[in-house]
Design a protein around this motif. Structure first.
Motif, PDB file in Angstrom:
ATOM      1  N   MET A 215      52.079  32.299 -11.568  1.00  0.00           N
ATOM      2  CA  MET A 215      51.988  31.471 -13.161  1.00  0.00           C
ATOM      3  C   MET A 215      51.234  30.355 -12.740  1.00  0.00           C
ATOM      4  O   MET A 215      50.471  30.027 -13.703  1.00  0.00           O
ATOM      5  N   ASN A 216      51.484  29.852 -11.629  1.00  0.00           N
ATOM      6  CA  ASN A 216      50.631  28.502 -11.526  1.00  0.00           C
ATOM      7  C   ASN A 216      49.102  28.984 -11.468  1.00  0.00           C
ATOM      8  O   ASN A 216      48.232  28.069 -11.884  1.00  0.00           O
ATOM      9  N   GLU A 217      48.604  30.018 -10.810  1.00  0.00           N
ATOM     10  CA  GLU A 217      47.256  30.455 -10.722  1.00  0.00           C
ATOM     11  C   GLU A 217      46.721  30.566 -11.962  1.00  0.00           C
ATOM     12  O   GLU A 217      45.397  30.215 -12.275  1.00  0.00           O
ATOM     13  N   TYR A 218      47.474  31.203 -13.012  1.00  0.00           N
ATOM     14  CA  TYR A 218      47.142  31.583 -14.416  1.00  0.00           C
ATOM     15  C   TYR A 218      46.842  30.115 -14.967  1.00  0.00           C
ATOM     16  O   TYR A 218      45.997  30.040 -15.725  1.00  0.00           O
ATOM     17  N   GLN A 219      47.779  29.152 -14.903  1.00  0.00           N
ATOM     18  CA  GLN A 219      47.784  27.947 -15.324  1.00  0.00           C
ATOM     19  C   GLN A 219      46.514  27.231 -15.039  1.00  0.00           C
ATOM     20  O   GLN A 219      45.814  26.406 -15.951  1.00  0.00           O
ATOM     21  N   ARG A 220      46.120  27.353 -13.568  1.00  0.00           N
ATOM     22  CA  ARG A 220      44.913  26.666 -13.157  1.00  0.00           C
ATOM     23  C   ARG A 220      43.670  26.970 -13.722  1.00  0.00           C
ATOM     24  O   ARG A 220      42.798  26.533 -14.152  1.00  0.00           O
ATOM     25  N   ALA A 221      43.432  28.499 -13.967  1.00  0.00           N
ATOM     26  CA  ALA A 221      42.396  29.206 -14.581  1.00  0.00           C
ATOM     27  C   ALA A 221      42.512  28.837 -16.263  1.00  0.00           C
ATOM     28  O   ALA A 221      41.359  28.551 -16.860  1.00  0.00           O
ATOM     29  N   ALA A 222      43.538  28.848 -16.756  1.00  0.00           N
ATOM     30  CA  ALA A 222      43.596  28.568 -18.317  1.00  0.00           C
ATOM     31  C   ALA A 222      43.087  27.085 -18.494  1.00  0.00           C
ATOM     32  O   ALA A 222      42.420  26.888 -19.473  1.00  0.00           O
ATOM     33  N   LEU A 223      43.574  26.142 -17.624  1.00  0.00           N
ATOM     34  CA  LEU A 223      43.028  24.838 -17.832  1.00  0.00           C
ATOM     35  C   LEU A 223      41.490  24.681 -17.868  1.00  0.00           C
ATOM     36  O   LEU A 223      41.166  23.712 -18.744  1.00  0.00           O
ATOM     37  N   ARG A 224      40.740  25.549 -17.099  1.00  0.00           N
ATOM     38  CA  ARG A 224      39.449  25.285 -17.277  1.00  0.00           C
ATOM     39  C   ARG A 224      38.903  25.612 -18.628  1.00  0.00           C
ATOM     40  O   ARG A 224      37.667  25.228 -18.776  1.00  0.00           O
ATOM     41  N   THR A 225      39.459  26.124 -19.548  1.00  0.00           N
ATOM     42  CA  THR A 225      38.958  26.489 -20.848  1.00  0.00           C
ATOM     43  C   THR A 225      39.732  25.612 -21.928  1.00  0.00           C
ATOM     44  O   THR A 225      39.445  25.669 -23.143  1.00  0.00           O
ATOM     45  N   ALA A 226      40.595  24.550 -21.483  1.00  0.00           N
ATOM     46  CA  ALA A 226      41.186  23.668 -22.456  1.00  0.00           C
ATOM     47  C   ALA A 226      40.374  22.358 -22.604  1.00  0.00           C
ATOM     48  O   ALA A 226      39.682  21.979 -21.996  1.00  0.00           O
TER      49      ALA A 226
END
Length: 107
Positions: free
Chosen positions: A1-12
């Protein structure tokens, strides 16, 4: 889940953007409302047969909800792993005490 979070943060947007928490909360509620609207149409038009839900569309809507939840958690310094682990522990405790049903946050 943290890997997804890091990826999602790149679009925030940046954390310090004006009214960002408000934007994230409204986005989360809006996307959840879209999901509820689609569920309503299944009840209205398909007799409540959720087997007819377009799972590709469902996947997209849930992904939008997950994105807003993810960015909001990060805004307050929380990882998705922390959020998920805390939630599972809370539910397991309620189950062990026989209070999964009912209402109230502190049951």
């Amino acid at each position: 889940m943290n890997e997804y979070q890091r990826a999602a943060l790149r679009t925030a947007a940046p954390r310090d953007k004006s009214n960002e928490v408000f934007h994230l909360l409204l986005g989360l509620v809006g996307e959840t409302g879209e999901l509820a609207e689609k569920a309503k149409k299944i009840v209205r038009d398909k007799g409540g047969d959720f087997a007819q839900w377009d799972t590709e569309d469902l996947k997209k809507e849930l992904g939008d909800i997950l994105w807003y939840l993810t960015i909001l958690a990060d805004h307050f310094g929380l990882t998705l792993d922390e959020v998920a682990t805390t939630n599972v522990a809370k539910l397991a405790d309620r189950q062990a005490r026989g209070v999964l049903g009912g209402s109230g946050d502190d049951r």
